[in-house]
Design a protein around this motif. Structure first.
Motif, PDB file in Angstrom:
ATOM      1  N   GLU A   1     -93.510  -8.448 -12.570  1.00 33.82           N
ATOM      2  CA  GLU A   1     -93.194  -7.147 -13.149  1.00 33.82           C
ATOM      3  C   GLU A   1     -93.809  -6.029 -12.310  1.00 33.82           C
ATOM      4  O   GLU A   1     -93.187  -4.972 -12.106  1.00 33.82           O
ATOM      5  N   LEU A   2     -95.002  -6.272 -11.791  1.00 35.93           N
ATOM      6  CA  LEU A   2     -95.667  -5.296 -10.929  1.00 35.93           C
ATOM      7  C   LEU A   2     -94.830  -5.057  -9.665  1.00 35.93           C
ATOM      8  O   LEU A   2     -94.647  -3.915  -9.233  1.00 35.93           O
ATOM      9  N   GLN A   3     -94.314  -6.148  -9.123  1.00 40.01           N
ATOM     10  CA  GLN A   3     -93.484  -6.020  -7.928  1.00 40.01           C
ATOM     11  C   GLN A   3     -92.198  -5.257  -8.237  1.00 40.01           C
ATOM     12  O   GLN A   3     -91.753  -4.419  -7.442  1.00 40.01           O
TER      13      GLN A   3
ATOM     14  N   ALA B   1    -108.373  -9.011 -11.331  1.00 42.81           N
ATOM     15  CA  ALA B   1    -108.596  -8.031 -10.269  1.00 42.81           C
ATOM     16  C   ALA B   1    -108.400  -8.631  -8.884  1.00 42.81           C
ATOM     17  O   ALA B   1    -107.855  -7.977  -7.980  1.00 42.81           O
ATOM     18  N   GLU B   2    -108.826  -9.879  -8.667  1.00 44.83           N
ATOM     19  CA  GLU B   2    -108.671 -10.512  -7.358  1.00 44.83           C
ATOM     20  C   GLU B   2    -107.204 -10.752  -7.038  1.00 44.83           C
ATOM     21  O   GLU B   2    -106.777 -10.620  -5.883  1.00 44.83           O
ATOM     22  N   LEU B   3    -106.423 -11.093  -8.070  1.00 42.67           N
ATOM     23  CA  LEU B   3    -104.988 -11.283  -7.862  1.00 42.67           C
ATOM     24  C   LEU B   3    -104.320  -9.962  -7.474  1.00 42.67           C
ATOM     25  O   LEU B   3    -103.438  -9.935  -6.620  1.00 42.67           O
ATOM     26  N   VAL B   4    -104.751  -8.890  -8.125  1.00 43.66           N
ATOM     27  CA  VAL B   4    -104.191  -7.581  -7.806  1.00 43.66           C
ATOM     28  C   VAL B   4    -104.504  -7.204  -6.358  1.00 43.66           C
ATOM     29  O   VAL B   4    -103.636  -6.695  -5.628  1.00 43.66           O
TER      30      VAL B   4
ATOM     31  N   ARG C   1    -102.595  -6.246  -0.906  1.00 42.98           N
ATOM     32  CA  ARG C   1    -102.685  -6.476   0.542  1.00 42.98           C
ATOM     33  C   ARG C   1    -101.370  -7.042   1.073  1.00 42.98           C
ATOM     34  O   ARG C   1    -100.857  -6.595   2.103  1.00 42.98           O
ATOM     35  N   THR C   2    -100.837  -8.007   0.356  1.00 45.53           N
ATOM     36  CA  THR C   2     -99.590  -8.636   0.795  1.00 45.53           C
ATOM     37  C   THR C   2     -98.430  -7.660   0.724  1.00 45.53           C
ATOM     38  O   THR C   2     -97.591  -7.609   1.617  1.00 45.53           O
ATOM     39  N   SER C   3     -98.382  -6.866  -0.331  1.00 43.11           N
ATOM     40  CA  SER C   3     -97.301  -5.899  -0.509  1.00 43.11           C
ATOM     41  C   SER C   3     -97.305  -4.871   0.613  1.00 43.11           C
ATOM     42  O   SER C   3     -96.247  -4.524   1.163  1.00 43.11           O
ATOM     43  N   ALA C   4     -98.491  -4.386   0.968  1.00 46.49           N
ATOM     44  CA  ALA C   4     -98.603  -3.384   2.032  1.00 46.49           C
ATOM     45  C   ALA C   4     -98.137  -3.949   3.364  1.00 46.49           C
ATOM     46  O   ALA C   4     -97.509  -3.250   4.170  1.00 46.49           O
ATOM     47  N   ARG C   5     -98.427  -5.219   3.594  1.00 41.20           N
ATOM     48  CA  ARG C   5     -98.057  -5.853   4.860  1.00 41.20           C
ATOM     49  C   ARG C   5     -96.587  -6.277   4.890  1.00 41.20           C
ATOM     50  O   ARG C   5     -95.947  -6.270   5.935  1.00 41.20           O
ATOM     51  N   ALA C   6     -96.047  -6.629   3.720  1.00 37.28           N
ATOM     52  CA  ALA C   6     -94.707  -7.230   3.663  1.00 37.28           C
ATOM     53  C   ALA C   6     -93.626  -6.258   3.190  1.00 37.28           C
ATOM     54  O   ALA C   6     -92.548  -6.688   2.798  1.00 37.28           O
ATOM     55  N   GLY C   7     -93.920  -4.968   3.205  1.00 42.44           N
ATOM     56  CA  GLY C   7     -92.896  -3.986   2.861  1.00 42.44           C
ATOM     57  C   GLY C   7     -92.530  -3.941   1.397  1.00 42.44           C
ATOM     58  O   GLY C   7     -91.414  -3.554   1.042  1.00 42.44           O
ATOM     59  N   GLY C   8     -93.447  -4.340   0.530  1.00 39.59           N
ATOM     60  CA  GLY C   8     -93.213  -4.212  -0.910  1.00 39.59           C
ATOM     61  C   GLY C   8     -92.873  -5.506  -1.614  1.00 39.59           C
ATOM     62  O   GLY C   8     -93.085  -5.643  -2.819  1.00 39.59           O
ATOM     63  N   VAL C   9     -92.325  -6.481  -0.895  1.00 42.88           N
ATOM     64  CA  VAL C   9     -91.999  -7.780  -1.511  1.00 42.88           C
ATOM     65  C   VAL C   9     -93.158  -8.720  -1.225  1.00 42.88           C
ATOM     66  O   VAL C   9     -93.253  -9.318  -0.154  1.00 42.88           O
ATOM     67  N   ALA C  10     -94.041  -8.839  -2.192  1.00 38.19           N
ATOM     68  CA  ALA C  10     -95.280  -9.584  -1.978  1.00 38.19           C
ATOM     69  C   ALA C  10     -95.262 -10.967  -2.589  1.00 38.19           C
ATOM     70  O   ALA C  10     -96.077 -11.823  -2.228  1.00 38.19           O
ATOM     71  N   ILE C  11     -94.334 -11.224  -3.507  1.00 41.07           N
ATOM     72  CA  ILE C  11     -94.382 -12.468  -4.262  1.00 41.07           C
ATOM     73  C   ILE C  11     -92.975 -13.049  -4.446  1.00 41.07           C
ATOM     74  O   ILE C  11     -92.008 -12.310  -4.631  1.00 41.07           O
ATOM     75  N   GLY C  12     -92.901 -14.362  -4.339  1.00 42.22           N
ATOM     76  CA  GLY C  12     -91.641 -15.057  -4.563  1.00 42.22           C
ATOM     77  C   GLY C  12     -91.939 -16.408  -5.193  1.00 42.22           C
ATOM     78  O   GLY C  12     -93.068 -16.679  -5.617  1.00 42.22           O
ATOM     79  N   ALA C  13     -90.942 -17.271  -5.205  1.00 40.77           N
ATOM     80  CA  ALA C  13     -91.126 -18.594  -5.807  1.00 40.77           C
ATOM     81  C   ALA C  13     -90.768 -19.661  -4.781  1.00 40.77           C
ATOM     82  O   ALA C  13     -89.854 -19.473  -3.970  1.00 40.77           O
ATOM     83  N   LEU C  14     -91.495 -20.774  -4.802  1.00 38.73           N
ATOM     84  CA  LEU C  14     -91.181 -21.902  -3.937  1.00 38.73           C
ATOM     85  C   LEU C  14     -89.858 -22.493  -4.400  1.00 38.73           C
ATOM     86  O   LEU C  14     -89.687 -22.840  -5.568  1.00 38.73           O
ATOM     87  N   ASP C  15     -88.912 -22.604  -3.475  1.00 39.30           N
ATOM     88  CA  ASP C  15     -87.579 -23.121  -3.788  1.00 39.30           C
ATOM     89  C   ASP C  15     -87.383 -24.435  -3.055  1.00 39.30           C
ATOM     90  O   ASP C  15     -86.920 -24.475  -1.914  1.00 39.30           O
ATOM     91  N   GLY C  16     -87.769 -25.520  -3.715  1.00 41.08           N
ATOM     92  CA  GLY C  16     -87.708 -26.832  -3.065  1.00 41.08           C
ATOM     93  C   GLY C  16     -88.728 -26.900  -1.961  1.00 41.08           C
ATOM     94  O   GLY C  16     -89.935 -26.879  -2.207  1.00 41.08           O
ATOM     95  N   ASN C  17     -88.241 -26.965  -0.721  1.00 34.16           N
ATOM     96  CA  ASN C  17     -89.160 -26.956   0.427  1.00 34.16           C
ATOM     97  C   ASN C  17     -89.026 -25.670   1.243  1.00 34.16           C
ATOM     98  O   ASN C  17     -89.362 -25.625   2.415  1.00 34.16           O
TER      99      ASN C  17
ATOM    100  N   SER D   1     -95.428 -19.310   6.460  1.00 36.25           N
ATOM    101  CA  SER D   1     -94.638 -18.570   7.437  1.00 36.25           C
ATOM    102  C   SER D   1     -94.802 -17.064   7.281  1.00 36.25           C
ATOM    103  O   SER D   1     -95.263 -16.376   8.193  1.00 36.25           O
ATOM    104  N   CYS D   2     -94.415 -16.523   6.110  1.00 35.51           N
ATOM    105  CA  CYS D   2     -94.443 -15.059   5.934  1.00 35.51           C
ATOM    106  C   CYS D   2     -95.709 -14.564   5.248  1.00 35.51           C
ATOM    107  O   CYS D   2     -95.914 -13.358   5.124  1.00 35.51           O
ATOM    108  N   LYS D   3     -96.548 -15.498   4.794  1.00 34.97           N
ATOM    109  CA  LYS D   3     -97.841 -15.185   4.163  1.00 34.97           C
ATOM    110  C   LYS D   3     -97.700 -14.451   2.817  1.00 34.97           C
ATOM    111  O   LYS D   3     -98.669 -13.840   2.353  1.00 34.97           O
ATOM    112  N   ARG D   4     -96.519 -14.525   2.227  1.00 39.50           N
ATOM    113  CA  ARG D   4     -96.360 -13.942   0.896  1.00 39.50           C
ATOM    114  C   ARG D   4     -96.897 -14.906  -0.166  1.00 39.50           C
ATOM    115  O   ARG D   4     -97.034 -16.120   0.074  1.00 39.50           O
ATOM    116  N   LEU D   5     -97.192 -14.337  -1.347  1.00 39.61           N
ATOM    117  CA  LEU D   5     -97.644 -15.168  -2.460  1.00 39.61           C
ATOM    118  C   LEU D   5     -96.454 -15.967  -2.983  1.00 39.61           C
ATOM    119  O   LEU D   5     -95.356 -15.414  -3.154  1.00 39.61           O
ATOM    120  N   LEU D   6     -96.658 -17.242  -3.241  1.00 41.25           N
ATOM    121  CA  LEU D   6     -95.569 -18.108  -3.740  1.00 41.25           C
ATOM    122  C   LEU D   6     -95.966 -18.729  -5.065  1.00 41.25           C
ATOM    123  O   LEU D   6     -97.043 -19.289  -5.222  1.00 41.25           O
TER     124      LEU D   6
END
Length: 239
Positions: A13-15, A179-182, A187-203, A231-236
């Motif tokens: 929701e934050l994303q 707070a640590e998750l935030v 950090r990830t959002s700033a580096r990845a252009g706003g998309v910081a989190i996704g879901a693992l889809d199989g492999n 690979s992209c260092k985003r949160l999964l």
């Protein structure tokens, strides 16, 4: 990485909120009225510069009229004096002849001055027409600028209000997440252009879609419920 189901839902929701803030901020920055206002102000500056030049020409031309009128007034006074001298000559032929020649010269000069004045007046009339055109152009560009300003204030104000509401919702949401998750998310959002989190889809990473080799996949699953894409260092999110 430690995270509850509620933390994970809140991160998504934050994303969503952050991406919406980015979208609306970009929309605000790219409102076409900005360009219209800047162009109108530049055009008005050019017109005002032209107006200043025309005003200077008008002043110089008006000074010509004044000089002509002053000389003509002086000659009219002199003409009257010469005519009076002729009238008072009482048969003094030589005096009358000399005065008559002088009078003729004055009349010729006044005729020339009249022609010069008419020509200068024609110049002034042209300048007056140019001034009228400049005034009209300034009114048109000012109206266009004001219209763009009004539109920008309305549309931009609506966008700013929407952004403020989103930021308020974000602040409330951040208070519910560890707070640590935030920090990791920011950090990830700033580096990845706003998309910081996704879901693992199989492999595969659900964001960058890069296939994760089996060895890394095992390590990643061990980080459940929240890991980092190798690979992209985003949160999964790892189900």
């Amino acid at each position: 990485m430690e995270a509850t189901r509620e933390d994970i839902d809140s991160l998504f929701e934050l994303q969503r909120i952050d991406l919406e803030i980015m979208r609306r901020t970009k929309e605000l920055d790219e409102l076409p009225q900005r360009g219209i206002i800047v162009a109108a102000r530049e055009k008005r500056g050019a017109i005002e510069a032209q107006s200043a030049k025309v005003a200077e020409v008008k002043r110089a031309t008006s000074r010509k009229i004044t000089r002509i009128d002053d000389e003509d007034a002086s000659l009219a006074k002199k003409e009257a004096g010469v005519q009076a001298a002729i009238d008072a000559a009482h048969g003094d032929f030589r005096n009358v002849e000399a005065r008559t020649k002088e009078l003729a010269g004055i009349v010729r000069r006044r005729g020339t001055l009249a022609e010069d004045r008419a020509a200068v007046q024609a110049e002034l009339d042209k300048i007056g027409n140019i001034e009228a055109q400049i005034t009209l152009a300034l009114e048109e560009v000012s109206a266009k600028e004001q219209e763009a300003i009004d539109s920008f204030q309305k549309q931009g104000g609506d966008l700013k209000l929407a952004i403020a509401k989103l930021e308020a919702s974000r602040n409330q949401l951040v208070g519910k997440i560890d707070a640590e998750l935030v920090k990791a998310y920011d950090r990830t959002s700033a580096r990845a252009g706003g998309v910081a989190i996704g879901a693992l889809d199989g492999n595969r990473c659900g964001v960058c879609r890069v296939t994760i080799d089996s060895g890394r996949l095992i390590d990643l699953r061990a980080q459940a419920p929240l890991g980092t894409c190798p690979s992209c260092k985003r949160l999964l999110i790892i189900e």
